[in-house]
Design a protein around this motif. Structure first.
Motif, PDB file in Angstrom:
ATOM      1  N   ASN A  91      26.112 -78.101  53.675  1.00 33.08           N
ATOM      2  CA  ASN A  91      25.257 -78.049  54.856  1.00 33.08           C
ATOM      3  C   ASN A  91      24.335 -76.851  54.748  1.00 33.08           C
ATOM      4  O   ASN A  91      24.333 -76.130  53.744  1.00 33.08           O
ATOM      5  N   VAL A  92      23.558 -76.647  55.789  1.00 29.33           N
ATOM      6  CA  VAL A  92      22.637 -75.517  55.864  1.00 29.33           C
ATOM      7  C   VAL A  92      22.889 -74.859  57.202  1.00 29.33           C
ATOM      8  O   VAL A  92      22.708 -75.475  58.254  1.00 29.33           O
ATOM      9  N   GLN A  93      23.365 -73.611  57.165  1.00 38.16           N
ATOM     10  CA  GLN A  93      23.685 -72.915  58.408  1.00 38.16           C
ATOM     11  C   GLN A  93      23.030 -71.538  58.408  1.00 38.16           C
ATOM     12  O   GLN A  93      23.252 -70.740  57.502  1.00 38.16           O
ATOM     13  N   ILE A 102      18.918 -73.217  62.676  1.00 37.27           N
ATOM     14  CA  ILE A 102      19.156 -73.836  61.371  1.00 37.27           C
ATOM     15  C   ILE A 102      20.628 -74.207  61.324  1.00 37.27           C
ATOM     16  O   ILE A 102      21.495 -73.351  61.148  1.00 37.27           O
ATOM     17  N   ASN A 103      20.919 -75.460  61.522  1.00 35.74           N
ATOM     18  CA  ASN A 103      22.310 -75.868  61.630  1.00 35.74           C
ATOM     19  C   ASN A 103      22.425 -77.363  61.332  1.00 35.74           C
ATOM     20  O   ASN A 103      22.408 -78.188  62.237  1.00 35.74           O
ATOM     21  N   SER A 104      22.526 -77.664  60.073  1.00 34.76           N
ATOM     22  CA  SER A 104      22.570 -79.078  59.692  1.00 34.76           C
ATOM     23  C   SER A 104      24.000 -79.590  59.753  1.00 34.76           C
ATOM     24  O   SER A 104      24.949 -78.805  59.724  1.00 34.76           O
ATOM     25  N   PRO A 119       7.425 -66.442  62.713  1.00 36.59           N
ATOM     26  CA  PRO A 119       7.475 -65.720  61.445  1.00 36.59           C
ATOM     27  C   PRO A 119       8.757 -64.897  61.335  1.00 36.59           C
ATOM     28  O   PRO A 119       9.338 -64.504  62.345  1.00 36.59           O
ATOM     29  N   GLY A 120       9.170 -64.658  60.115  1.00 41.22           N
ATOM     30  CA  GLY A 120      10.370 -63.850  59.911  1.00 41.22           C
ATOM     31  C   GLY A 120      11.091 -64.259  58.643  1.00 41.22           C
ATOM     32  O   GLY A 120      10.642 -65.124  57.902  1.00 41.22           O
ATOM     33  N   THR A 121      12.224 -63.604  58.424  1.00 44.95           N
ATOM     34  CA  THR A 121      13.053 -63.917  57.266  1.00 44.95           C
ATOM     35  C   THR A 121      14.332 -64.576  57.760  1.00 44.95           C
ATOM     36  O   THR A 121      15.032 -64.030  58.605  1.00 44.95           O
ATOM     37  N   TYR A 122      14.586 -65.755  57.271  1.00 44.44           N
ATOM     38  CA  TYR A 122      15.739 -66.532  57.715  1.00 44.44           C
ATOM     39  C   TYR A 122      16.707 -66.713  56.549  1.00 44.44           C
ATOM     40  O   TYR A 122      16.365 -67.301  55.533  1.00 44.44           O
ATOM     41  N   ARG A 123      17.907 -66.209  56.731  1.00 45.30           N
ATOM     42  CA  ARG A 123      18.931 -66.378  55.699  1.00 45.30           C
ATOM     43  C   ARG A 123      19.867 -67.492  56.125  1.00 45.30           C
ATOM     44  O   ARG A 123      20.125 -67.683  57.313  1.00 45.30           O
ATOM     45  N   TYR A 124      20.351 -68.219  55.154  1.00 40.45           N
ATOM     46  CA  TYR A 124      21.278 -69.301  55.483  1.00 40.45           C
ATOM     47  C   TYR A 124      22.307 -69.451  54.381  1.00 40.45           C
ATOM     48  O   TYR A 124      22.145 -68.923  53.270  1.00 40.45           O
ATOM     49  N   LEU A 125      23.368 -70.161  54.698  1.00 41.32           N
ATOM     50  CA  LEU A 125      24.412 -70.422  53.719  1.00 41.32           C
ATOM     51  C   LEU A 125      24.996 -71.804  53.960  1.00 41.32           C
ATOM     52  O   LEU A 125      24.659 -72.476  54.927  1.00 41.32           O
ATOM     53  N   CYS A 126      25.897 -72.182  53.037  1.00 40.24           N
ATOM     54  CA  CYS A 126      26.654 -73.407  53.222  1.00 40.24           C
ATOM     55  C   CYS A 126      28.000 -72.981  53.784  1.00 40.24           C
ATOM     56  O   CYS A 126      28.699 -72.171  53.177  1.00 40.24           O
ATOM     57  N   SER A 127      28.355 -73.509  54.960  1.00 39.24           N
ATOM     58  CA  SER A 127      29.590 -73.031  55.591  1.00 39.24           C
ATOM     59  C   SER A 127      30.835 -73.483  54.827  1.00 39.24           C
ATOM     60  O   SER A 127      31.905 -72.899  54.989  1.00 39.24           O
ATOM     61  N   LEU A 128      30.701 -74.491  53.981  1.00 42.42           N
ATOM     62  CA  LEU A 128      31.837 -74.920  53.168  1.00 42.42           C
ATOM     63  C   LEU A 128      31.979 -74.061  51.911  1.00 42.42           C
ATOM     64  O   LEU A 128      33.064 -73.909  51.375  1.00 42.42           O
ATOM     65  N   HIS A 129      30.865 -73.550  51.451  1.00 39.60           N
ATOM     66  CA  HIS A 129      30.847 -72.723  50.232  1.00 39.60           C
ATOM     67  C   HIS A 129      29.971 -71.505  50.512  1.00 39.60           C
ATOM     68  O   HIS A 129      28.787 -71.498  50.140  1.00 39.60           O
ATOM     69  N   PRO A 130      30.528 -70.497  51.174  1.00 37.26           N
ATOM     70  CA  PRO A 130      29.688 -69.367  51.634  1.00 37.26           C
ATOM     71  C   PRO A 130      28.987 -68.580  50.519  1.00 37.26           C
ATOM     72  O   PRO A 130      28.120 -67.753  50.827  1.00 37.26           O
ATOM     73  N   ASP A 131      29.350 -68.858  49.285  1.00 38.60           N
ATOM     74  CA  ASP A 131      28.624 -68.218  48.188  1.00 38.60           C
ATOM     75  C   ASP A 131      27.250 -68.850  47.980  1.00 38.60           C
ATOM     76  O   ASP A 131      26.378 -68.251  47.341  1.00 38.60           O
ATOM     77  N   MET A 132      27.100 -70.044  48.491  1.00 35.61           N
ATOM     78  CA  MET A 132      25.790 -70.706  48.400  1.00 35.61           C
ATOM     79  C   MET A 132      24.903 -70.124  49.475  1.00 35.61           C
ATOM     80  O   MET A 132      25.168 -70.305  50.665  1.00 35.61           O
ATOM     81  N   ARG A 133      23.849 -69.455  49.050  1.00 35.21           N
ATOM     82  CA  ARG A 133      22.976 -68.803  50.027  1.00 35.21           C
ATOM     83  C   ARG A 133      21.513 -69.016  49.697  1.00 35.21           C
ATOM     84  O   ARG A 133      21.159 -69.204  48.533  1.00 35.21           O
ATOM     85  N   GLY A 134      20.706 -68.953  50.722  1.00 40.55           N
ATOM     86  CA  GLY A 134      19.266 -69.089  50.523  1.00 40.55           C
ATOM     87  C   GLY A 134      18.509 -68.315  51.584  1.00 40.55           C
ATOM     88  O   GLY A 134      19.079 -67.903  52.599  1.00 40.55           O
TER      89      GLY A 134
END
Ligand SMILES: [Cu+2]
Length: 139
Positions: A91-93, A102-104, A119-134
């Motif tokens: 997912n994308v959280q 941002i909450n898929s 405008p701004g900087t938005y960080r997100y991760l996968c809640s199942l795999h928190p090492d996945m980040r963007g």
């Protein structure tokens, strides 16, 4: 006659100042004030306007346990579509208050889109795999 012209010139000058202030106030970020966006005229479209599905300005592939590109920059009002095609569901959280929208859902295969309106900087991760980040930077 001369007096009258001088007076209207002053009024005009006042208006220009007000308009400039108004424009500056609207640009939001002072850093970006210099770079005015040049808008191309919209092509005349004969297709029906779709309210639900906005055009994607950036596609982030979600596969091999990562987002790619992991870091991307877009403009205000643009839409990012995450395309899920990995063996594992993701997912994308968003991280933090600002990114709360941002909450898929958890998606096995498919797409999910989000339109960034601030405008701004938005960080997100996968809640199942928190090492996945963007990160999405919105200018
Ligand atoms: Cu995941």
């Amino acid at each position: 006659m001369v007096r009258h012209r001088a007076a209207s010139a002053r009024v005009l000058a006042g208006f220009v100042v007000a308009a400039t202030l108004f424009a500056a106030g609207c640009s939001g970020d002072a850093d970006n004030a210099a770079s005015t966006t040049t808008r191309k005229p919209r092509p005349v479209s004969t297709t029906t306007t779709q309210t639900e599905h906005k055009p994607t300005n950036l596609t982030v592939e979600v596969s091999d346990m990562k987002y790619s590109p992991a870091d991307a920059t877009i403009k205000v009002g643009q839409t990012v579509t995450w395309k899920f095609s990995d063996k594992a569901p993701h997912n994308v959280q968003g991280i933090g208050d600002k990114a709360m929208g941002i909450n898929s859902p958890i998606i096995d295969k498919g797409e999910w889109s989000y339109t960034f309106t601030q405008p701004g900087t938005y960080r997100y991760l996968c809640s199942l795999h928190p090492d996945m980040r963007g990160t999405i930077t919105v200018e």
